[in-house]
Design a protein around this motif. Structure first.
Motif, mmCIF file in Angstrom:
data_model
loop_
_atom_site.group_PDB
_atom_site.id
_atom_site.type_symbol
_atom_site.label_atom_id
_atom_site.label_comp_id
_atom_site.label_asym_id
_atom_site.label_seq_id
_atom_site.Cartn_x
_atom_site.Cartn_y
_atom_site.Cartn_z
ATOM 1 N N MET A 148 0.850 -1.196 0.000
ATOM 2 C CA MET A 148 0.000 0.000 0.000
ATOM 3 C C MET A 148 0.884 1.244 0.000
ATOM 4 O O MET A 148 1.868 1.330 0.727
ATOM 5 N N VAL A 149 0.520 2.205 -0.847
ATOM 6 C CA VAL A 149 1.265 3.476 -0.842
ATOM 7 C C VAL A 149 0.590 4.401 0.161
ATOM 8 O O VAL A 149 -0.602 4.665 0.076
ATOM 9 N N LEU A 150 1.357 4.834 1.133
ATOM 10 C CA LEU A 150 0.781 5.708 2.143
ATOM 11 C C LEU A 150 0.677 7.136 1.609
ATOM 12 O O LEU A 150 1.522 7.581 0.846
ATOM 13 N N ALA A 151 -0.371 7.845 2.041
ATOM 14 C CA ALA A 151 -0.520 9.239 1.599
ATOM 15 C C ALA A 151 0.526 10.106 2.287
ATOM 16 O O ALA A 151 0.908 9.850 3.429
ATOM 17 N N SER A 152 0.956 11.125 1.585
ATOM 18 C CA SER A 152 1.992 12.000 2.137
ATOM 19 C C SER A 152 1.421 12.932 3.206
ATOM 20 O O SER A 152 0.310 13.452 3.066
ATOM 21 N N ILE A 153 2.228 13.172 4.215
ATOM 22 C CA ILE A 153 1.832 14.088 5.291
ATOM 23 C C ILE A 153 1.615 15.506 4.754
ATOM 24 O O ILE A 153 0.851 16.289 5.312
ATOM 25 N N HIS A 154 2.297 15.838 3.617
ATOM 26 C CA HIS A 154 2.179 17.192 3.067
ATOM 27 C C HIS A 154 0.948 17.364 2.179
ATOM 28 O O HIS A 154 0.718 18.438 1.655
ATOM 29 N N ARG A 155 0.202 16.280 1.986
ATOM 30 C CA ARG A 155 -0.954 16.412 1.111
ATOM 31 C C ARG A 155 -2.120 16.989 1.913
ATOM 32 O O ARG A 155 -2.481 16.456 2.962
ATOM 33 N N PRO A 156 -2.701 18.105 1.422
ATOM 34 C CA PRO A 156 -3.797 18.719 2.170
ATOM 35 C C PRO A 156 -4.895 17.698 2.472
ATOM 36 O O PRO A 156 -5.276 16.920 1.598
ATOM 37 N N GLY A 157 -5.369 17.677 3.720
ATOM 38 C CA GLY A 157 -6.462 16.790 4.114
ATOM 39 C C GLY A 157 -6.003 15.485 4.730
ATOM 40 O O GLY A 157 -6.766 14.851 5.462
ATOM 41 N N VAL A 158 -4.771 15.078 4.482
ATOM 42 C CA VAL A 158 -4.316 13.769 4.961
ATOM 43 C C VAL A 158 -4.234 13.736 6.493
ATOM 44 O O VAL A 158 -4.746 12.821 7.148
ATOM 45 N N LEU A 159 -3.625 14.752 7.035
ATOM 46 C CA LEU A 159 -3.475 14.789 8.490
ATOM 47 C C LEU A 159 -4.851 14.872 9.170
ATOM 48 O O LEU A 159 -5.105 14.213 10.174
ATOM 49 N N GLU A 160 -5.749 15.640 8.574
ATOM 50 C CA GLU A 160 -7.109 15.756 9.130
ATOM 51 C C GLU A 160 -7.797 14.396 9.097
ATOM 52 O O GLU A 160 -8.520 14.041 10.030
ATOM 53 N N GLY A 161 -7.583 13.634 8.016
ATOM 54 C CA GLY A 161 -8.204 12.311 7.884
ATOM 55 C C GLY A 161 -7.736 11.384 8.992
ATOM 56 O O GLY A 161 -8.547 10.694 9.631
ATOM 57 N N VAL A 162 -6.437 11.367 9.236
ATOM 58 C CA VAL A 162 -5.891 10.490 10.275
ATOM 59 C C VAL A 162 -6.378 10.952 11.656
ATOM 60 O O VAL A 162 -6.746 10.156 12.514
ATOM 61 N N ARG A 163 -6.420 12.265 11.813
ATOM 62 C CA ARG A 163 -6.862 12.803 13.101
ATOM 63 C C ARG A 163 -8.301 12.360 13.385
ATOM 64 O O ARG A 163 -8.605 11.876 14.472
ATOM 65 N N ALA A 164 -9.171 12.458 12.353
ATOM 66 C CA ALA A 164 -10.567 12.085 12.542
ATOM 67 C C ALA A 164 -10.688 10.583 12.794
ATOM 68 O O ALA A 164 -11.418 10.148 13.691
ATOM 69 N N ALA A 165 -9.943 9.774 12.021
ATOM 70 C CA ALA A 165 -10.050 8.319 12.136
ATOM 71 C C ALA A 165 -9.664 7.853 13.541
ATOM 72 O O ALA A 165 -10.283 6.941 14.094
ATOM 73 N N TYR A 166 -8.649 8.453 14.101
ATOM 74 C CA TYR A 166 -8.187 8.017 15.430
ATOM 75 C C TYR A 166 -8.646 8.946 16.555
ATOM 76 O O TYR A 166 -8.211 8.800 17.691
ATOM 77 N N ARG A 167 -9.466 9.907 16.188
ATOM 78 C CA ARG A 167 -9.911 10.906 17.167
ATOM 79 C C ARG A 167 -8.743 11.505 17.939
ATOM 80 O O ARG A 167 -8.740 11.584 19.168
ATOM 81 N N LEU A 168 -7.738 11.903 17.184
ATOM 82 C CA LEU A 168 -6.576 12.522 17.840
ATOM 83 C C LEU A 168 -6.940 13.938 18.281
ATOM 84 O O LEU A 168 -7.852 14.550 17.741
ATOM 85 N N ASP A 169 -6.195 14.416 19.213
ATOM 86 C CA ASP A 169 -6.387 15.768 19.717
ATOM 87 C C ASP A 169 -5.971 16.769 18.622
ATOM 88 O O ASP A 169 -4.836 16.716 18.141
#
Ligand code: SAH
Length: 353
Positions: free
Chosen positions: A1-22
């Motif tokens: 699997m190719v992981l999405a880049s941290i610099h791609r807009p929306g990626v960090l928000e997606g991970v944050r929502a999925a794991y309910r990060l602060d």
């Protein structure tokens, strides 16, 4: 699997929502990597667990590998040779200026379809658009290098490989993050797009970002010479370009930079000066004269003589135009304007050419 880049807009928000990060952790991470130039793994390591491991598992921290770094022995230029996931090599240049205006010159494409005769990238032919994360990663890497030296990145110029207005969608997304207070938080006045003048794309760009600096590679105000130097000029006449410059000027209310490469006996004669003066009449422009950096693929082109360059500069100034001469860094590492090129990406050798 190719992981999405941290610099791609929306990626960090997606991970944050999925794991309910602060949300605070996302802010901390972005502030560290974009505003303070902290290395990515270091910034991630500072996060509390489990955010740290979840991020590291789900996000690719880089989308470009550093192939080589060359530091100029003459001045404050550093060239970075990077390779993307498609195995294409690209270059960016970190520029340290005495004035503190530390800049990075980024590529928006690998290769360039504009095919300008005087430009090594143009002579490479084919163009592949870079993705937004690949553009942003060049900026983040420059910020990291400068930070380790106690410097700060202030300016981003789109003057590396490629024609930014042939990749407007990704360039716009990148510019939006460069000036976003939650990302790089740069002043729009410190972001500059240089273009051959793809007028429709440029007008759309200016509508969205009226405060970003614009430079147009004019290089001559004589149509037949422009077509010889810049094949794309056959599609956009100087008249059409001038109408676009007037419209842009209305939208921006600040001077547009016109770049003018000085080529011996090609565009530096008194007749060329007269044509340029006539072209600029009533335009709100600032002329940036560029000494030509010779390239192997255009052996017939030579820089203007110092006497011609002085006459040309004086003629423009006497007519009341604002004129500056570009000071090119990185000549010894082939990092100066127009010298960025990579041949045969898969076999690209690192070392002096
Ligand atoms: N495609 C964009 C941006 C890339 S080049 C553009 O054309 O504007 C940035 C500037 O360097 C342009 O003004 C370009 O014309 C100039 N340039 C290209 N080749 C050069 C060379 N060999 N010497 C000096 N400047 C060069």
């Amino acid at each position: 699997m190719v992981l999405a880049s941290i610099h791609r807009p929306g990626v960090l928000e997606g991970v944050r929502a999925a794991y309910r990060l602060d949300p605070q952790h996302v802010r901390q991470l972005r502030n560290a990597i974009y505003k303070r130039g902290v290395a990515l793994d270091e910034a991630v390591a500072r996060l509390p667990s489990p955010a740290r491991t979840q991020l590291a598992d789900d996000i690719a921290l880089t989308s470009l590998d550093l192939v080589d770094r060359r530091d100029s022995q003459l001045d404050g230029a550093t060239k970075l040779i990077l390779r993307n996931r498609a195995d294409l090599a690209l270059e960016s240049v970190v520029l340290r200026l005495q004035s503190g205006r530390n800049s990075v010159c980024v590529s928006s494409q690998v290769g360039c379809a504009a095919a300008c005769r005087f430009c090594a990238t143009g002579q490479m032919g084919m163009a592949r658009n870079l993705r937004v994360e690949e553009i942003l990663e060049q900026v983040a890497r420059a910020g990291q290098i400068l930070r380790t030296e106690g410097r700060r990145l202030r300016n981003v110029v789109f003057m590396g490989m490629g024609e930014p207005m042939h990749n407007r969608a990704a360039v716009e997304e990148a510019v939006a993050r460069l000036i976003d207070p939650a990302w790089f938080a740069l002043s729009p006045k410190h972001v500059l797009i240089s273009t051959v003048g793809i007028v429709d794309e440029l007008r759309r760009f200016v509508e969205r970002f009226p405060e970003v600096q614009i430079a147009v590679s004019l290089h001559t105000a004589r149509q037949e010479i422009r077509e010889r130097l810049m094949p794309l000029a056959a599609h956009t006449s100087l008249g059409e370009l001038r109408r676009a410059l007037v419209a842009i000027q209305r939208a921006r209310r600040r001077p547009t930079m016109l770049e003018y490469l000085l080529l011996d006996d090609v565009n530096d004669t008194p007749a060329d000066l007269d044509a340029l003066l006539a072209y600029c009449r009533d335009l709100d422009v600032h002329i940036n004269l560029i000494p030509f950096n010779p390239i192997d693929s255009a052996p017939a082109l030579r820089p203007s003589t110092p006497a011609r360059q002085a006459d040309f500069t004086r003629g423009l100034k006497e007519a009341g135009l604002r004129v500056t001469t570009r000071f090119s860094l990185g000549q010894d590492i082939a990092a100066a304007c127009g010298q960025l090129v990579r041949h045969a990406p898969r076999t690209s050798r690192v070392g002096p050419r």
